[in-house]
Scaffold this motif. Structure first.
Motif, mmCIF file in Angstrom:
data_model
loop_
_atom_site.group_PDB
_atom_site.id
_atom_site.type_symbol
_atom_site.label_atom_id
_atom_site.label_comp_id
_atom_site.label_asym_id
_atom_site.label_seq_id
_atom_site.Cartn_x
_atom_site.Cartn_y
_atom_site.Cartn_z
ATOM 1 N N GLY A 57 32.906 16.745 -37.682
ATOM 2 C CA GLY A 57 33.204 15.396 -38.127
ATOM 3 C C GLY A 57 33.642 14.441 -37.040
ATOM 4 O O GLY A 57 33.589 13.213 -37.246
ATOM 5 N N ILE A 58 34.092 14.973 -35.874
ATOM 6 C CA ILE A 58 34.613 14.098 -34.815
ATOM 7 C C ILE A 58 33.882 14.310 -33.492
ATOM 8 O O ILE A 58 33.255 13.387 -32.963
ATOM 9 N N ILE A 59 33.951 15.514 -32.952
ATOM 10 C CA ILE A 59 33.420 15.742 -31.603
ATOM 11 C C ILE A 59 31.900 15.604 -31.567
ATOM 12 O O ILE A 59 31.349 14.858 -30.748
ATOM 13 N N ALA A 60 31.212 16.310 -32.450
ATOM 14 C CA ALA A 60 29.743 16.239 -32.446
ATOM 15 C C ALA A 60 29.232 14.824 -32.723
ATOM 16 O O ALA A 60 28.307 14.364 -32.039
ATOM 17 N N PRO A 61 29.795 14.098 -33.697
ATOM 18 C CA PRO A 61 29.308 12.731 -33.910
ATOM 19 C C PRO A 61 29.521 11.803 -32.716
ATOM 20 O O PRO A 61 28.659 10.957 -32.430
ATOM 21 N N ILE A 62 30.637 11.934 -32.019
ATOM 22 C CA ILE A 62 30.854 11.110 -30.823
ATOM 23 C C ILE A 62 29.754 11.382 -29.805
ATOM 24 O O ILE A 62 29.136 10.462 -29.259
ATOM 25 N N LEU A 106 39.403 9.289 -38.737
ATOM 26 C CA LEU A 106 38.408 9.391 -37.668
ATOM 27 C C LEU A 106 37.084 9.913 -38.190
ATOM 28 O O LEU A 106 36.013 9.419 -37.817
ATOM 29 N N VAL A 107 37.131 10.913 -39.055
ATOM 30 C CA VAL A 107 35.894 11.451 -39.638
ATOM 31 C C VAL A 107 35.158 10.349 -40.397
ATOM 32 O O VAL A 107 33.935 10.184 -40.260
ATOM 33 N N ALA A 108 35.882 9.568 -41.182
ATOM 34 C CA ALA A 108 35.256 8.490 -41.951
ATOM 35 C C ALA A 108 34.688 7.411 -41.032
ATOM 36 O O ALA A 108 33.566 6.912 -41.248
ATOM 37 N N ASP A 109 35.459 7.020 -40.014
ATOM 38 C CA ASP A 109 34.983 5.989 -39.092
ATOM 39 C C ASP A 109 33.722 6.438 -38.359
ATOM 40 O O ASP A 109 32.770 5.667 -38.188
ATOM 41 N N LEU A 110 33.708 7.682 -37.921
ATOM 42 C CA LEU A 110 32.551 8.165 -37.164
ATOM 43 C C LEU A 110 31.339 8.350 -38.066
ATOM 44 O O LEU A 110 30.199 8.169 -37.631
ATOM 45 N N ALA A 162 44.638 16.494 -29.084
ATOM 46 C CA ALA A 162 43.431 16.050 -29.778
ATOM 47 C C ALA A 162 42.871 14.768 -29.179
ATOM 48 O O ALA A 162 41.653 14.612 -29.069
ATOM 49 N N ALA A 163 43.743 13.837 -28.792
ATOM 50 C CA ALA A 163 43.259 12.582 -28.203
ATOM 51 C C ALA A 163 42.566 12.842 -26.874
ATOM 52 O O ALA A 163 41.544 12.204 -26.563
ATOM 53 N N PHE A 164 43.087 13.741 -26.074
ATOM 54 C CA PHE A 164 42.451 14.091 -24.805
ATOM 55 C C PHE A 164 41.100 14.756 -25.076
ATOM 56 O O PHE A 164 40.111 14.489 -24.386
ATOM 57 N N GLU A 165 41.032 15.589 -26.098
ATOM 58 C CA GLU A 165 39.764 16.243 -26.428
ATOM 59 C C GLU A 165 38.746 15.232 -26.935
ATOM 60 O O GLU A 165 37.552 15.336 -26.642
ATOM 61 N N VAL A 166 39.191 14.226 -27.678
ATOM 62 C CA VAL A 166 38.294 13.146 -28.074
ATOM 63 C C VAL A 166 37.782 12.411 -26.836
ATOM 64 O O VAL A 166 36.586 12.109 -26.721
ATOM 65 N N ALA A 167 38.683 12.140 -25.876
ATOM 66 C CA ALA A 167 38.273 11.475 -24.641
ATOM 67 C C ALA A 167 37.197 12.270 -23.915
ATOM 68 O O ALA A 167 36.222 11.707 -23.396
ATOM 69 N N LEU A 168 37.360 13.589 -23.869
ATOM 70 C CA LEU A 168 36.412 14.432 -23.152
ATOM 71 C C LEU A 168 35.043 14.477 -23.825
ATOM 72 O O LEU A 168 34.053 14.836 -23.192
ATOM 73 N N ALA A 169 34.981 14.104 -25.101
ATOM 74 C CA ALA A 169 33.693 14.020 -25.797
ATOM 75 C C ALA A 169 32.984 12.698 -25.531
ATOM 76 O O ALA A 169 31.795 12.566 -25.843
ATOM 77 N N CYS A 170 33.705 11.725 -24.977
ATOM 78 C CA CYS A 170 33.121 10.414 -24.706
ATOM 79 C C CYS A 170 32.327 10.440 -23.400
ATOM 80 O O CYS A 170 32.470 11.343 -22.581
#
Length: 258
Positions: free
Chosen positions: A86-91, A35-39, A109-117
């Motif tokens: 690497g994940i939340i801030a870049p999203i 995820l860090v690399a993709d973002l 973690a997936a729910f937390e990623v969703a909440l950053a969207c």
């Protein structure tokens, strides 16, 4: 086990980032690294919209607890900082709309990623939980505070402290999920495509103004509006849309993202 942790398709205006780590899309170190690399790649070359989705019977069953084994407080703090950076801030910083599609179980973690969207869509069978209490932890990728922003602090404390699972309809009532669709993947792809066809620079400005409100309230957001919104008058999209409106009326403009 699938050889993939994530897949990233950037072949069009809509980039699609798919969690793809069978059987349950657990967030192990390799998933975090992917995820860090993709973002990082998306940050370097932003699309006009991003869809985050998953393959398999779960969006994610959470974090692989092996990630936590043997961590010292210093190690854990460094881990959370890396995941924020690497994940939340870049999203949240992507200058385009980000849509999350949850078709099934979406934990930790997936729910937390969703909440950053920006927008969260769910299928009727989706269930959500921040269940870190099972290992004596609190969600540490921004979940509690972003849940509080969407649903209120009381709901955030309830969801985190109980560790219960909540269905899509309930979280839609709370304002955490934006909409529930029988075919959430199709709906999410359609929404992402619609947003990608819009005024991308204006969408980025909206995110910047909302981010200013989040960090400093209405007064801070008001203070940035003249510069942020004013800069849109230099974009091809605004100039073309104004000319189109004056010549042809509402809804005839097309946007290039410039």
């Amino acid at each position: 086990m699938s050889p993939h942790r994530t897949t990233l398709d950037t072949s069009g205006d809509v980039a699609v980032l798919t969690l793809d780590h069978a059987p349950l899309n657990l967030f192990d170190q390799a998933m975090f690294d992917a995820l860090v690399a993709d973002l990082a790649a998306l940050t370097a070359a932003p699309p006009r919209a991003l869809l985050v989705r998953a393959e398999g019977r779960a969006v994610s069953a959470g974090v692989d607890v092996h990630v936590f084994a043997g961590l010292s407080p210093t190690d854990a703090g460094a881990l959370w900082q890396r995941l924020f950076d690497g994940i939340i801030a870049p999203i949240e910083a992507l200058p385009c709309p980000v849509v999350f599609a949850a078709h099934a179980l979406t934990l930790t973690a997936a729910f937390e990623v969703a909440l950053a969207c920006d927008i969260v869509l769910a299928g009727p069978r989706a269930r959500f939980g921040l269940v870190e209490t099972v290992v004596g932890l609190t969600p540490s990728m921004g979940g509690p505070q972003r849940l509080a922003e969407r649903a209120g602090s009381g709901r955030a404390r309830e969801l985190v402290m109980t560790g219960d699972l909540y269905d899509a309809a309930t979280l839609a009532q709370w304002g955490v999920v934006n909409a529930v669709h029988d075919d959430v993947d199709t709906a999410a792809r359609a929404l992402a495509a619609r947003l990608a066809a819009g005024p991308t620079r204006a969408h980025a400005a909206t995110k910047e103004i909302v981010a200013a409100w989040r960090s400093g309230g209405v007064a801070h957001a008001d203070a940035v509006v003249p510069t942020v919104s004013g800069s849109l008058f230099a974009t091809e999209d605004l100039q073309g849309a104004v000319a189109s409106f004056l010549a042809e009326g509402h809804g005839k403009a097309t946007y290039s993202g410039r």
